[in-house]
Design a protein around this motif. Structure first.
Motif, PDB file in Angstrom:
ATOM      1  N   LEU A 200      24.718  17.905  37.978  1.00  0.00           N
ATOM      2  CA  LEU A 200      23.543  18.552  38.572  1.00  0.00           C
ATOM      3  C   LEU A 200      23.925  19.351  39.809  1.00  0.00           C
ATOM      4  O   LEU A 200      23.444  20.479  40.013  1.00  0.00           O
ATOM      5  N   LEU A 201      24.778  18.785  40.656  1.00  0.00           N
ATOM      6  CA  LEU A 201      25.179  19.488  41.874  1.00  0.00           C
ATOM      7  C   LEU A 201      25.992  20.735  41.552  1.00  0.00           C
ATOM      8  O   LEU A 201      25.902  21.742  42.257  1.00  0.00           O
ATOM      9  N   ILE A 202      26.800  20.672  40.475  1.00  0.00           N
ATOM     10  CA  ILE A 202      27.549  21.863  40.073  1.00  0.00           C
ATOM     11  C   ILE A 202      26.589  22.955  39.620  1.00  0.00           C
ATOM     12  O   ILE A 202      26.725  24.126  40.001  1.00  0.00           O
ATOM     13  N   VAL A 203      25.599  22.572  38.809  1.00  0.00           N
ATOM     14  CA  VAL A 203      24.635  23.555  38.303  1.00  0.00           C
ATOM     15  C   VAL A 203      23.808  24.126  39.452  1.00  0.00           C
ATOM     16  O   VAL A 203      23.562  25.337  39.522  1.00  0.00           O
ATOM     17  N   TYR A 204      23.395  23.251  40.383  1.00  0.00           N
ATOM     18  CA  TYR A 204      22.630  23.742  41.539  1.00  0.00           C
ATOM     19  C   TYR A 204      23.479  24.670  42.393  1.00  0.00           C
ATOM     20  O   TYR A 204      22.996  25.717  42.861  1.00  0.00           O
ATOM     21  N   SER A 211      28.275  26.101  48.093  1.00  0.00           N
ATOM     22  CA  SER A 211      29.583  25.538  47.785  1.00  0.00           C
ATOM     23  C   SER A 211      29.431  24.161  47.142  1.00  0.00           C
ATOM     24  O   SER A 211      28.795  23.260  47.709  1.00  0.00           O
ATOM     25  N   VAL A 212      30.022  23.992  45.971  1.00  0.00           N
ATOM     26  CA  VAL A 212      29.977  22.698  45.299  1.00  0.00           C
ATOM     27  C   VAL A 212      30.744  21.651  46.105  1.00  0.00           C
ATOM     28  O   VAL A 212      30.358  20.472  46.142  1.00  0.00           O
ATOM     29  N   VAL A 213      31.800  22.065  46.771  1.00  0.00           N
ATOM     30  CA  VAL A 213      32.572  21.141  47.606  1.00  0.00           C
ATOM     31  C   VAL A 213      31.692  20.560  48.709  1.00  0.00           C
ATOM     32  O   VAL A 213      31.682  19.346  48.953  1.00  0.00           O
ATOM     33  N   ILE A 571      14.766  22.433  35.150  1.00  0.00           N
ATOM     34  CA  ILE A 571      14.169  22.627  36.478  1.00  0.00           C
ATOM     35  C   ILE A 571      15.115  23.440  37.364  1.00  0.00           C
ATOM     36  O   ILE A 571      14.684  24.359  38.084  1.00  0.00           O
ATOM     37  N   ILE A 572      16.413  23.119  37.310  1.00  0.00           N
ATOM     38  CA  ILE A 572      17.372  23.817  38.156  1.00  0.00           C
ATOM     39  C   ILE A 572      17.476  25.291  37.770  1.00  0.00           C
ATOM     40  O   ILE A 572      17.394  26.187  38.620  1.00  0.00           O
ATOM     41  N   VAL A 573      17.662  25.562  36.484  1.00  0.00           N
ATOM     42  CA  VAL A 573      17.946  26.937  36.077  1.00  0.00           C
ATOM     43  C   VAL A 573      16.697  27.813  36.030  1.00  0.00           C
ATOM     44  O   VAL A 573      16.795  29.043  36.127  1.00  0.00           O
ATOM     45  N   ILE A 574      15.498  27.215  35.903  1.00  0.00           N
ATOM     46  CA  ILE A 574      14.278  28.021  35.828  1.00  0.00           C
ATOM     47  C   ILE A 574      13.634  28.176  37.196  1.00  0.00           C
ATOM     48  O   ILE A 574      13.269  29.285  37.616  1.00  0.00           O
TER      49      ILE A 574
END
Length: 664
Positions: A200-204, A211-213, A571-574
């Motif tokens: 989820l954090l990568i997609v967000y 930054s994913v890091v 939810i994240i992508v829309i």
């Protein structure tokens, strides 16, 4: 009948969305493109709730309304179609060129390999024996297992399903309340949404441009906080209502000893280190080899050896002095040049001229002050000496530090801080307490942990540590994790062709779903922006004159409600592309907003009547466990998640402290 009630709820929610869309259509005198964008958003949500594939629904709706947007702008049908197809190709290419998304299949592959290595069975067994004396030990062991396994896999459905097969029967046989058992498993299984390496954090991060890091670093302490709150709740309930979580019996806590230890007269309560040393010294145990006893003693002394290595390394790090040679040499050269100038009168002359020149010009005006006028010149040599001494002193001081120009050795160490000695003392006390209670039974539990918990812990620390400390990118760390999953599966003799084949198939399926979702979301977001829907939403939100707190509450409520009918990916992508542009207007950090969203979506996973975790558990639970009992057990944990959201908002440092320390 229960299914019909759920269908009624779904149809009611869809009806409310359709009614809201129709009310918007009939409430305006003239439909603008922005209104058509909101209508598109409503139709997409309804279509997804009806069961249409999310990615292709987004692509289809996006292309249809993009064609409408181009055509309504004066383009011909052929020109609008060409622009729509160009838009689709460009958006798909931009998504496929996103380097962040490469880490998703690698992390998912690592998770499926670890899941199929049968580590979770050994992990749960060793943890519930290690925590046998803790109130609610089975529930606590389940939560710790879920947290560790969620960190290694990040797949909610897999964790809930496996723990439902493994932990739920054991808790029910031990007399645990059905509601508490169901709540522990469903809540613990959702920790993978927040605890890194979370997909989820990568997609967000890819959606919001964060930054994913930094997201991984920020989610570390909130994830630990949430798991800790769960554990505290289970312990408190076990104390307040012992019949909900009865303690384990002596038979359930019993740990069988190996034959080699039994041959030297070992008992479960016997003190292991002393007995093993005595056995090595004695001659009465000819049936047990010295090599076997040395191996057992080495395992027992492993914590002490590890503590000594860490203590030595920490002491060297705490007392080391880092000398910046280039910087100090520049200081010495500058100071030396000043000293040479002063010997020629270059530094003393301004002081002398500044004091002596005025008396010579105004001697008639100040007759009584002749002595005073003469005094500064008389004091001038002393001033020059002080100046020269001041100029000459830094090279000596620098030389004392750097060792340049003197026979004294450079200082390479410094005294350790008080905090280091306090930490060392606390660690030594903990180690002494560990060895004071190290019986043979606990030694066997420790060996079980060495074979189940610590390999996973090393894998997790290698992956997350390399990401958080900047040693590797998320993609590189995911590759290391996938390789580590291979090694673990091979070490536990589970690396068969069937396991690899199934893991690869599931990884390809999950990764394809996420990537197509991104393509559909990119096309949908482009169409929504072309129609002006984003501007309309922004005007509506800004027109409400909300404060930062009110905006955060409104956004989180909307996301919470959307979590009922929709998956987190949808939810994240829309909806994140709609919320993210609004954050600057209210001064909200996108990193902080992402942590709130991750906590919120966990709450949505536990909120009846559309709680996915409940259906995962119901699919593997015994027949007498009803869906209403699972829902009742989930509600307290949903309240704990709401408390965690409030704590994170009140104390943002829980999520922002580590990224600020590491990266700013």
């Amino acid at each position: 009948m229960k299914i019909r009630k759920e269908l009624y709820f779904g149809f009611t929610l869809m009806a409310l969305i359709i009614v809201a869309a129709l009310a918007m259509v009939f409430s305006v005198d003239k439909m603008t493109n922005g209104h058509y964008g909101l209508l598109m958003l409503s139709l997409v949500v309804v279509a997804i709730m009806l069961g249409f594939p999310t990615a292709f629904t987004l692509m289809g709706m996006g292309m249809l309304f993009a064609f409408f947007a181009y055509h309504s702008g004066g383009q011909t049908a052929a020109g609008a179609l060409k622009q729509t197809l160009d838009l689709m190709v460009q958006r798909a290419f931009s998504v496929m060129g996103n380097d962040v998304l490469i880490s998703i299949p690698l992390f998912v592959f690592m998770g499926y390999l670890v899941e199929r290595a049968n580590l979770i069975d050994k992990l749960f067994r060793s943890l519930h024996l290690a925590l046998a004396r803790v109130p609610g030990s089975l529930g606590v062991a389940t939560l710790v297992t879920c947290a560790v396994f969620a960190t290694a896999t990040g797949i909610v459905g897999a964790v809930v399903t496996l723990m439902g097969l493994l932990a739920l029967p054991q808790m029910l046989r031990a007399g645990y309340d059905v509601r508490l058992s169901a709540g522990v498993i469903t809540a613990g299984g959702c920790l993978g949404i927040l605890i890194p390496p979370s997909v989820l954090l990568i997609v967000y991060g890819a959606t919001a441009g964060v930054s994913v890091v930094q997201l991984y670093a920020g989610a570390f302490f909130p994830g630990i906080m949430l798991a800790g709150l769960y554990i505290v709740y289970v312990i408190v309930m076990a104390k307040l209502k012992p019949d909900w979580a009865p303690p384990l019996t002596a038979a359930q806590r019993a740990v069988p000893l190996p034959a080699g230890l039994m041959a030297i007269g070992a008992t479960s309560d016997g003190w292991a280190p002393g007995s093993l040393i005595s056995a090595l010294k004695g001659r009465r145990n000819q049936s047990v080899s010295s090599g076997y006893l040395l191996g057992q003693l080495g395992i027992a002394l492993l914590p002490a050896i590890l503590f000594a290595l860490v203590a030595v390394a920490s002491y060297q790090s705490a007392t080391r002095v880092v000398v910046e040679e280039s910087y100090t040499e520049l200081q010495a050269m500058g100071a030396g040049s000043n000293q040479d100038t002063s010997s020629g009168g270059g530094l003393a002359e301004p002081e002398g001229s500044g004091l002596a020149a005025p008396p010579s010009a105004d001697a008639a005006a100040e007759p009584p002050g002749a002595g005073a006028v003469e005094e500064p010149p008389g004091a001038e040599p002393a001033g020059q000496e002080r100046a020269a001494g001041a100029v000459a002193e830094p090279p000596a001081a620098v030389a004392a530090v750097t060792g340049a120009g003197t026979d004294a050795p450079a200082a390479t160490t410094k005294p350790a801080s008080t905090g280091f000695w306090i930490g060392l003392g606390v660690g030594a006390l903990a180690l002494a307490a560990f060895y004071a209670i190290l019986s043979y039974a606990r030694l066997e539990v420790f060996k079980m942990l060495l074979s189940s918990f610590f390999p996973l812990l090393v894998l997790i620390l290698a992956v997350l540590g390399s990401i958080v400390f900047g040693l590797a990118t998320p993609t590189e760390a995911a590759a290391v994790g996938a390789f580590g999953g291979f090694v673990l599966a091979a070490a536990y003799r589970q690396l068969t062709f069937g396991v690899v084949k199934e893991s690869v198939f599931l990884t390809a399926k999950t990764s394809a779903m996420v990537c197509w979702l991104f393509v559909g979301s990119a096309i949908f977001s482009a169409a929504f922006a072309l129609l002006g829907g984003q501007e309309l939403v922004e005007q509506w939100v800004l027109g409400m004159n909300l404060t930062k707190t009110q905006f955060l509450v409104l956004s989180q409520v909307i996301i919470f409600i959307l979590g009922w009918p929709l998956e987190w990916t949808e939810i994240i992508v829309i909806f994140m592309p709609i919320f993210i542009p609004l954050l600057d207007n209210f001064g909200v950090d996108p990193l902080f907003f992402g942590l709130l969203v991750a906590l919120n979506l966990q709450t949505a996973f536990l909120s009846p009547p559309v709680a996915m975790s409940a259906f995962y558990l119901k699919g593997v639970a015994p027949k007498h466990v009803t869906l209403n009992q699972i829902f009742a057990g989930m509600l307290p944990f949903m309240g704990i998640q709401v408390l965690a959201i409030v704590l994170l908002y009140m104390f943002p440092g829980i999520g922002l402290w580590l990224p600020q320390v590491l990266y700013k």
